[in-house]
Scaffold this motif. Structure first.
Motif: not given
Length: 490
Positions: A268-286
């Motif tokens: 989330f913080l250091l991998a250089g993800l785009t805003a949409s990729e970060k949003k999807n990452l939050v979903l995958l975390f849950f």
């Protein structure tokens, strides 16, 4: 489309992956079905085994599952950065085969060496073969979910074969015959992958990383890590370190949770993800949290529920005594029966714009798991009164497990394929399987506590599990209204 070059209307390469996964799951579940029974069999009797207590055997069982699925993370990293997915899968399949044949050697030392081989090999194969499935389709191919459903069927066909063959041979002829049969099944998987690998048409053949210098650095990192682990193992052997299985499993559970949390933070913080990729990452975390909780109950099938079947269930049907491990057949058979029904339900709901969101489907899976342990509380009560109960209690429990699995597992696989950051595809599948790792270790620890003092210890543990399933299900249901995936970027 030429149907001769397709597999149920899907790319023909899916057949190669289907059969590889089928034989790998045959060997994995076949061995797993008799693993705890072998560890608590004792050295006396017609079919001697090891002499662990039920709590220790459950802890080893849970740790084994946890290590298997944890190794999927470095397995994904190796495929992403060094070997590519196809080569990694093939190497993993060969190592798994060696592991099962090592288990077939009737020595206590070879049991743990064989488990180590299977852990490493499965880590290389499991996540990466799922990644290749996704690579058979275009980024937004509407057939992807259907392809994963077909692929998921291979797991259940393989597990049926494993429980039937390895379970019967292990319990009725000799444990090591069961382990050897698992090795033969895996050898078939290796052979067919080599023969029909060309049908993949290059899908997953190359690593995600293409910079030769970065690949070279990755190889160096891998060699250093392997050398460090070998050094630790050598020091432990020299010092004669004795490991308590329960204490190790508890420490390992904390380790897995910390590693998973840190990796999500890194992405989330250091991998250089785009805003949409970060949003999807939050979903995958849950979804990750829900999956870890689910598997901690589902994997009781090889631990506390197997012990319940052994000690408190009447397994005689029409004069035939069912092998204990055959009770595990219920789940894959139910999957084959109900998977098309669940697929049809989701399709029909989608047509009416009523398809539940991903978190809501996970919540449904957890609620069904909670209901299964409510049923087990009644089964424990009945066993306290009558000494043994009929097999219908476990069959209905496994039916509820299956419904929960169908609401959660194929959906999770598809979600991690569709919404994972593309550069981290293999590693994100590793994270999905790390949820299984955490769930597996928790299953061993909870199962050990549940079976440690017989029926009296089962009621409080099963009651606790019901409560945490309900809490997580409610949280996921609440989040379902706020957390939605972002559209994929072209």
């Amino acid at each position: 489309m030429n149907t001769r070059n397709t597999f149920f209307g899907h790319p023909i390469g899916l057949r190669t992956l289907f059969l590889t996964e089928m034989w790998e799951r045959m060997s994995y579940y076949g061995m797993r079905g008799i693993m705890v029974l072998f560890m608590i069999a004792g050295v006396s009797g017609e079919n001697p085994g090891l002499t662990f207590s039920e709590a220790e055997a459950n802890a080893i069982y849970g740790t084994y599952i946890g290590l298997v699925y944890f190794m999927v993370v470095p397995g994904g990293w190796i495929a992403d950065n060094i070997l590519g997915y196809q080569k990694t899968v093939l190497i993993g399949a060969i190592i798994i085969t060696l592991g099962h044949f090592t288990l077939a050697i009737p020595l206590e030392q070879t049991f743990f060496v064989g488990l180590l081989f299977i852990i490493v090999g499965t880590g290389l194969l499991k996540g990466n073969i799922s990644t290749i499935v996704g690579k058979l389709y275009d980024g937004n191919d509407s057939m992807r979910d259907s392809g994963y459903t077909i692929f998921y069927m291979s797991i259940n066909i393989g597990s049926v074969l494993g429980f039937l063959i390895c379970g019967y041979l292990g319990e009725r002829i000799g444990w090591h015959w069961g382990f050897g049969a698992a090795g033969i099944g895996m050898a078939f998987g290796v052979l067919q992958f080599i023969l029909y690998r060309n049908l993949l048409n290059g899908a997953g053949d190359l690593p995600s990383e293409s910079d030769p210098m970065k690949i070279k650095k990755s190889i160096i990192y891998l060699c250093v890590a392997c050398g460090f682990l070998l050094l630790l193992a050598a020091l432990a052997i020299i010092e004669g370190v004795t490991i308590n299985p329960v204490t190790f499993a508890e420490s390992y559970a904390y380790f897995l949770v910390i590693i998973a949390g840190l990796y999500f933070i890194y992405l989330f913080l250091l991998a250089g993800l785009t805003a949409s990729e970060k949003k999807n990452l939050v979903l995958l975390f849950f979804l990750f949290i829900g999956a870890a909780a689910f598997w901690s109950g589902f994997d009781q099938s090889g631990g506390s529920l197997t012990i319940f079947a052994k000690n408190f269930t009447n397994l005689s049907v029409s004069g035939f005594s069912i092998p204990i491990s055959w009770m595990n057949l219920a789940n894959p058979i139910f999957v084959v029966l109900f998977a098309p029904i669940f697929a049809g339900i989701w399709t029909n709901l989608a047509i009416r714009n009523l398809d539940p969101s991903l978190p809501m489907k996970f919540a449904i899976g957890l609620l069904l798991m909670a209901l299964s342990f409510v049923l087990m509380l009644f089964a424990v009560d009945a066993a306290m009164t009558n000494q043994t109960v009929g097999i219908q209690w476990l069959l209905i429990t496994y039916l509820l497990h299956t419904w929960g699995e169908l609401a959660l597992s194929p959906i999770g696989l598809s979600a991690f394929s569709r919404y994972a950051p593309k550069k981290y595809a293999g590693q994100m599948f590793g994270l999905w399987f790390m949820a299984s790792a955490i769930g597996g270790v928790l299953a061993g620890l909870l199962g050990g506590e549940a079976s440690g003092e017989g029926l009296e210890s089962m009621t409080p543990i099963f009651s606790f599990m019901i409560k945490y399933y309900l809490v997580i299900a409610v949280l996921l249901a609440a989040l379902a209204f706020d957390v939605n995936p972002a559209k994929e970027e072209s």
